[in-house]
Design an enzyme around this catalytic site. Structure first.
Site, mmCIF file in Angstrom:
data_model
loop_
_atom_site.group_PDB
_atom_site.id
_atom_site.type_symbol
_atom_site.label_atom_id
_atom_site.label_comp_id
_atom_site.label_asym_id
_atom_site.label_seq_id
_atom_site.Cartn_x
_atom_site.Cartn_y
_atom_site.Cartn_z
ATOM 1 N N GLU A 61 0.860 -1.178 0.000
ATOM 2 C CA GLU A 61 0.000 0.000 0.000
ATOM 3 C C GLU A 61 0.897 1.228 0.000
ATOM 4 O OE1 GLU A 61 -4.059 -1.631 2.225
ATOM 5 O OE2 GLU A 61 -2.821 -0.098 3.214
ATOM 6 N N ASP A 81 -5.698 10.121 9.270
ATOM 7 C CA ASP A 81 -4.426 9.604 9.757
ATOM 8 C C ASP A 81 -3.991 10.311 11.029
ATOM 9 O OD1 ASP A 81 -3.591 7.675 7.632
ATOM 10 O OD2 ASP A 81 -3.878 9.456 6.378
#
Length: 267
Positions: free
Chosen positions: A49, A60
């Site tokens: 990824e 995040d």
């Protein structure tokens, strides 16, 4: 058969689970990423990824937020990320690569332009964390036309009805976010993960990768017992943050973490 599907099928036949590392493209510099991708595969990664740097990564935590900042400080663009994948493909034609990020950079390029460029570069799938399946009706046919898997998130709070919808809308695999909150937060309860993964399996016919909270070989092994794949991100990005000017140390330290995870998962 697409690369991601083939990867999970091969692993299932071998009775093994996918190790899926995440790093942000261009962190700590543009030159680091492609050699690091190869090093991760050599250490046991099955799928990569690759984060597309974005200025407002709201899903995040601080570790990956700072990774985006470092990558953007070096001028890493979406075009640069695609060029990195293309360069990676010069030596590796098998390992699936998933671009993970936010919708805005894709919209800025245009769905058709992005999908065509990503396909030509050798990208296998995209995971846009701020794109729910209900709002993917316009983009999904374009990605399908270029054989790009659309991977969606499932949260601990996702209803059964939405899991069914996500299972139908997505392809490649489902990414189960094992913790409430942002990346790099809290601690993992494997029993809770196991129960939730079992529920998802009964509602969606896709492999399930589990991310958030995977920090070491022990947690990777525990999660691999109840899932089809283990996603590790912040633990790797921390190594880049600690050694921003030393690519050799970055490659070795991340390789050591992944090799330990791979060994534990295969036992």
């Amino acid at each position: 058969m697409r690369r991601i599907e083939s990867c999970f099928q091969r692993l299932a036949e071998q009775k093994r689970k996918a190790l899926i590392p995440f790093v942000t493209a261009g962190d700590s510099s543009k030159e680091v990423t492609v050699p690091l991708m190869h090093a991760m595969v050599e250490a046991g990664a099955d799928i990569i990824e690759l984060g597309v740097p974005f200025s407002d990564p709201m899903a995040d935590g601080p570790v990956i937020q700072k990774a985006c900042e470092r990558a953007l400080a070096h001028g890493t663009s979406t075009h640069d990320v695609l060029a990195m994948v293309k360069a990676f493909r010069e030596r590796d034609s098998e390992t699936p690569v998933v671009l993970m990020g936010y919708l805005n950079p894709v919209e800025a390029l245009g769905y058709e332009n992005f999908a065509k460029a990503a396909s030509q570069a050798g990208v296998d799938g995209i995971l846009l964390v701020d794109l729910p399946p209900e709002e993917a009706l316009e983009i999904k046919p374009v990605m399908d036309a270029y054989e790009l898997d659309m991977i969606f998130l499932v949260a601990p709070t996702t209803s059964d009805a939405r899991i069914k919808l996500i299972g139908k809308a997505g392809s490649g695999y489902l990414y189960y976010v094992s913790l409430k909150g942002v990346t790099g937060s809290a601690s993992l309860n494997v029993d809770e993960v196991a129960g939730r993964v079992e529920t998802i399996r009964n509602l969606a016919q896709l492999p399930i990768g589990v991310g958030f909270g995977i920090k070491d070989a022990e947690s990777a092994q525990a999660v691999s017992r109840v899932s089809d794949g283990v996603v590790v991100g912040s633990a790797l990005v921390n190594q880049i943050a600690a050694n921003p000017d030393n690519p050799e140390v970055i490659n070795q330290s991340i390789s050591d973490i992944l090799a330990a995870m791979r060994n534990a998962m295969d036992q």
